[in-house]
Scaffold this motif. Structure first.
Motif, PDB file in Angstrom:
ATOM      1  N   SER A 102       0.831  -1.202   0.000  1.00 22.94           N
ATOM      2  CA  SER A 102       0.000   0.000   0.000  1.00 22.94           C
ATOM      3  C   SER A 102       0.865   1.250   0.000  1.00 22.94           C
ATOM      4  CB  SER A 102      -0.920  -0.015   1.224  1.00 22.94           C
ATOM      5  OG  SER A 102      -1.656   1.167   1.314  1.00 22.94           O
ATOM      6  N   ARG A 103       1.986   1.198   0.709  1.00 22.86           N
ATOM      7  CA  ARG A 103       2.889   2.355   0.774  1.00 22.86           C
ATOM      8  C   ARG A 103       3.353   2.769  -0.617  1.00 22.86           C
ATOM      9  NH1 ARG A 103       6.442   0.084   3.496  1.00 22.86           N
ATOM     10  NH2 ARG A 103       7.969  -0.388   1.871  1.00 22.86           N
ATOM     11  N   ASN A 104       3.690   1.807  -1.443  1.00 23.04           N
ATOM     12  CA  ASN A 104       4.135   2.115  -2.803  1.00 23.04           C
ATOM     13  C   ASN A 104       2.998   2.669  -3.657  1.00 23.04           C
ATOM     14  OD1 ASN A 104       6.153   0.198  -1.664  1.00 23.04           O
ATOM     15  ND2 ASN A 104       7.105   0.461  -3.673  1.00 23.04           N
ATOM     16  N   ARG A 105       1.811   2.127  -3.477  1.00 26.97           N
ATOM     17  CA  ARG A 105       0.672   2.639  -4.241  1.00 26.97           C
ATOM     18  C   ARG A 105       0.403   4.094  -3.886  1.00 26.97           C
ATOM     19  NH1 ARG A 105      -1.171  -2.673  -3.053  1.00 26.97           N
ATOM     20  NH2 ARG A 105      -2.506  -1.996  -1.332  1.00 26.97           N
ATOM     21  N   ARG A 106       0.466   4.423  -2.602  1.00 28.06           N
ATOM     22  CA  ARG A 106       0.221   5.806  -2.177  1.00 28.06           C
ATOM     23  C   ARG A 106       1.329   6.730  -2.668  1.00 28.06           C
ATOM     24  NH1 ARG A 106      -1.435   3.359   2.755  1.00 28.06           N
ATOM     25  NH2 ARG A 106       0.632   3.746   3.610  1.00 28.06           N
ATOM     26  N   LYS A 107       2.561   6.283  -2.536  1.00 26.79           N
ATOM     27  CA  LYS A 107       3.710   7.122  -2.922  1.00 26.79           C
ATOM     28  C   LYS A 107       3.691   7.437  -4.420  1.00 26.79           C
ATOM     29  CE  LYS A 107       7.764   5.145  -3.065  1.00 26.79           C
ATOM     30  NZ  LYS A 107       8.189   5.246  -4.495  1.00 26.79           N
ATOM     31  N   ASP A 108       3.400   6.431  -5.230  1.00 21.47           N
ATOM     32  CA  ASP A 108       3.446   6.606  -6.685  1.00 21.47           C
ATOM     33  C   ASP A 108       2.123   7.095  -7.265  1.00 21.47           C
ATOM     34  OD1 ASP A 108       6.005   5.675  -6.460  1.00 21.47           O
ATOM     35  OD2 ASP A 108       5.623   3.711  -7.351  1.00 21.47           O
ATOM     36  N   GLY A 109       1.047   7.013  -6.480  1.00 18.73           N
ATOM     37  CA  GLY A 109      -0.252   7.389  -7.017  1.00 18.73           C
ATOM     38  C   GLY A 109      -0.697   6.473  -8.144  1.00 18.73           C
ATOM     39  N   GLN A 110      -0.334   5.188  -8.029  1.00 17.91           N
ATOM     40  CA  GLN A 110      -0.640   4.214  -9.068  1.00 17.91           C
ATOM     41  C   GLN A 110      -1.105   2.904  -8.439  1.00 17.91           C
ATOM     42  OE1 GLN A 110       2.826   3.817 -11.595  1.00 17.91           O
ATOM     43  NE2 GLN A 110       3.106   6.033 -11.753  1.00 17.91           N
TER      44      GLN A 110
END
Length: 270
Positions: free
Chosen positions: A23-31
Motif C-alpha cells: 500500500s505504501r508504494n501505491r500511495r507514494k506513486d499514485g498508481q
C-alpha cells in the motif's frame, strides 16, 4: 516502441509486484494495478487513466490492448509484451485473459461527490477491515445503483488488489469517498441527508423506515458494530429482525437487504 520482457527479475516487473503488494508504494506513486480484461474495461469506462499494460500476445489480441492504451489519456499507455512464464509469476489468477495494467489512482474526498438527484441514496461502511467484505459491499452498491459509497475510517487503501478482485471491478463503477466518521457526519448534515444506522440499540425494523428522502444507510463491522458517534447522530437506528440464534450477519448481506428495501420503496421493481 513496444517493449518486451522475458525475465521476472526485470526491474519493471519488480516494481509492478511492489505496487501489487505494498500500500505504501501505491500511495507514494499514485498508481495501482488492475488484472484482467473485465476489470480493465470497467476502469476505462470509469475514466481511469492507464499508464502501462503488460500483456501476453498468445492470450489477448494486441489490437485490443492498443485500443485500451489510447483511452482516457493524452499520451498512450506504454505497452510491454511479456511471456507466459513472467505472467504466471505476477498474475493472481490464471483466467484473466493475459493482461495486467498500471493505472493512475484518484483521491476520494467527500467534496468530490456529485449527486444528480435531490434524494440520493448512500451506503456507508465504518472501518471495514477485510478486503473481501469491502469488495462485496461495492458489488451490492453497484447492483442497487446507489448514488455513492462512503468508507469511514478505512483500514486499507481502496486499490488493494484483493478489493479490486473481490469487487469484480465494481470499485470503478461506484462513486466512492472516504473520510473520518466526524467528517462524514458533518458532510451528511450539510447535505440534509438522513442517517439510518444499523444497530441493536433503540432500533426500528428496517422495513418500517421511509427511505424515499435523501438517505444514508450506515453499516458497522460484525465484531464491533458502529461507533457511538454514529448512534448519537442517527436519524433513526434500524435493525434486521432475525429468527435464529445469532444477532448479526455478514455486513454485505445486511447492507443488501436494507438497500434493496430502500430501492423497492423508490419504485425499483424487484
Amino acid at each position: 516502441m513496444l517493449k518486451r520482457i522475458t525475465s521476472s527479475q526485470n526491474k519493471d516487473i519488480k516494481r509492478l509486484l511492489q505496487l501489487q503488494e505494498k500500500s505504501r508504494n501505491r500511495r507514494k506513486d499514485g498508481q495501482f494495478v488492475i488484472e484482467g480484461q473485465r476489470e480493465t474495461e470497467l476502469a476505462l469506462k470509469g475514466n481511469y487513466s492507464p499508464l502501462q499494460f503488460y500483456f501476453v500476445p498468445e492470450l489477448i489480441d494486441f489490437h485490443m490492448v492498443m485500443e485500451y492504451s489510447k483511452q482516457n489519456t493524452e499520451t498512450p499507455a506504454e505497452l510491454i509484451e511479456i511471456n507466459k512464464d513472467v505472467y504466471d509469476k505476477i498474475a493472481y489468477r490464471s483466467s484473466t485473459e493475459g493482461i495486467i495494467g498500471v493505472f493512475r489512482s484518484r483521491e476520494h474526498k467527500l467534496e468530490y461527490l456529485e449527486f444528480h438527484t435531490p434524494t440520493p441514496l448512500l451506503l456507508i461502511a465504518e472501518a471495514p477491515e477485510k478486503p473481501g467484505n469491502i469488495g462485496a459491499i461495492l458489488r451490492t452498491a453497484d447492483a442497487a445503483a446507489v448514488d455513492a459509497v462512503i468508507i469511514a475510517n478505512p483500514k486499507t487503501d481502496l486499490y488493494n488488489p484483493n478489493i479490486i478482485r473481490s469487487s469484480v471491478g465494481c470499485i470503478f463503477t461506484n462513486q466512492i469517498a472516504t473520510g473520518s466518521t466526524s467528517e462524514i457526519v458533518d458532510f451528511l448534515r450539510s447535505q440534509e441527508i438522513n442517517i439510518y444506522s444499523a444497530a441493536l440499540q433503540a432500533s426500528l425494523p428496517y422495513h418500517e423506515i421511509d427511505y424515499k428522502k435523501a438517505s444514508a444507510i450506515v453499516m458497522g463491522t460484525e465484531a464491533t458494530g458502529l461507533s457511538d458517534e454514529w448512534l448519537e447522530n442517527s436519524t433513526q437506528n434500524i435493525i434486521i429482525p432475525m429468527q435464529g440464534e445469532i444477532d448479526s450477519m455478514n455486513v454485505s448481506v445486511a447492507a443488501g437487504i436494507i438497500i434493496f428495501e430502500a430501492k423497492r420503496q423508490r419504485g425499483f421493481k424487484l
